[in-house]
Write an enzyme that holds these catalytic residues in place. Structure first.
Site, PDB file in Angstrom:
ATOM      1  N   ALA A  13       0.486  -1.180   0.153  1.00 32.41           N
ATOM      2  CA  ALA A  13      -0.309  -0.029   0.076  1.00 32.41           C
ATOM      3  C   ALA A  13       0.718   1.186  -0.083  1.00 32.41           C
ATOM      4  CB  ALA A  13      -0.859   0.570   2.085  1.00 32.41           C
ATOM      5  N   VAL A  35       4.899  -1.310   3.196  1.00 32.16           N
ATOM      6  CA  VAL A  35       3.762   0.311   3.297  1.00 32.16           C
ATOM      7  C   VAL A  35       5.143  -0.115   1.866  1.00 32.16           C
ATOM      8  CG1 VAL A  35       4.553   2.654   4.073  1.00 32.16           C
ATOM      9  CG2 VAL A  35       3.815   0.863   5.667  1.00 32.16           C
ATOM     10  N   LYS A  36       4.478   1.385   1.048  1.00 34.65           N
ATOM     11  CA  LYS A  36       5.294   1.105   0.157  1.00 34.65           C
ATOM     12  C   LYS A  36       5.754   2.218  -0.213  1.00 34.65           C
ATOM     13  CE  LYS A  36       4.327  -0.700  -4.676  1.00 34.65           C
ATOM     14  NZ  LYS A  36       3.799  -0.656  -5.807  1.00 34.65           N
ATOM     15  N   VAL A  37       6.702   3.131  -0.203  1.00 32.13           N
ATOM     16  CA  VAL A  37       7.307   4.309  -0.467  1.00 32.13           C
ATOM     17  C   VAL A  37       8.563   4.755  -1.456  1.00 32.13           C
ATOM     18  CG1 VAL A  37       8.973   5.674   1.275  1.00 32.13           C
ATOM     19  CG2 VAL A  37       7.095   3.519   2.550  1.00 32.13           C
TER      20      VAL A  37
END
Ligand code: E4P
Length: 213
Positions: free
Chosen positions: A55, A81-83
């Protein structure tokens, strides 16, 4: 090699998950916008189907990225968590590593970016090969370079081959030892197909019918 589906469509995840080969899902803001459904609801539905759902944070400054990382990771233990691969993103990766939050670094286009993200503590890095091919470069060459660099060190960070466009990308990535491939739905559906399988099965069934008579 782990296989992920690159989609924000829950029905597609349900369908491919039934094959028993699906290890995760990657979403991004463009995929979410295409489906037009509630982001949190979509992610939660997918978390009930697979153990790893990326996400992506939409903030670009560290303080807000941190807040989004905390929020998303609190939704479900399967959230990754996509960064984005920016300086603010590196700070966010390091923060998440400290808090035990799994991360996927997106928009990686060079070996140096891959190394920085790994050193900052990324769980996964996502080099985008199709977008490099699109501008006349060799995306798979980047995967080869990253896997060579990885062979010299003990990075725990997994290399996820992203922006795949056709089945050959997945076969090539496997032969380079990439840890994960994320695959669009239409490409995933092509993976089990082979004309000789279809032809061979047709003949077996025809011959079986003649025995039965
Ligand atoms: C990966 O996580 C990305 O969502 C995706 O692979 C991007 O692919 P595209 O270049 O086809 O948009």
């Amino acid at each position: 090699m782990k296989l992920f589906l690159d989609t924000a469509n829950v029905e597609q995840v349900e369908e491919i998950a039934q094959w028993g080969v699906l290890d995760g899902v990657t979403t991004n803001p463009s995929l979410v916008a295409k489906e037009g459904n509630d982001f949190k609801e979509t992610v939660l539905k997918m978390c009930n189907l697979v153990p790893c759902v990326s996400a992506q944070v939409t903030a670009t400054e560290f303080e807000e990225m941190k807040e989004q990382a905390d929020e998303y990771s609190g939704w479900h233990k399967h959230v990754v968590v996509k960064v984005p691969m920016t300086v603010e993103g590196l700070k966010t990766l390091s923060y998440c590593k400290g808090k035990g939050i799994r991360t996927n670094t997106t928009l990686v286009f060079s070996v140096n970016q891959a190394i920085l993200a790994a050193k900052a503590g990324a769980t996964i890095i996502s080099p985008f090969i199709g977008r490099l091919d699109d501008i006349g470069q060799d995306g798979m060459e980047l995967i080869a370079e990253i896997m060579t660099a990885w062979s010299y060190y003990d990075f725990e960070t997994e290399v996820l081959v992203a922006s795949t466009r056709h089945p050959r990308h997945i076969a090539d990535a496997a032969q380079l030892g990439a840890h994960i491939c994320t695959i669009p739905y239409d490409v995933f559906k092509k993976l089990p197909m082979h004309t000789l399988t279809d032809k061979g099965l047709k003949k077996f069934l025809e011959d079986w019918e003649s025995v039965k008579k």
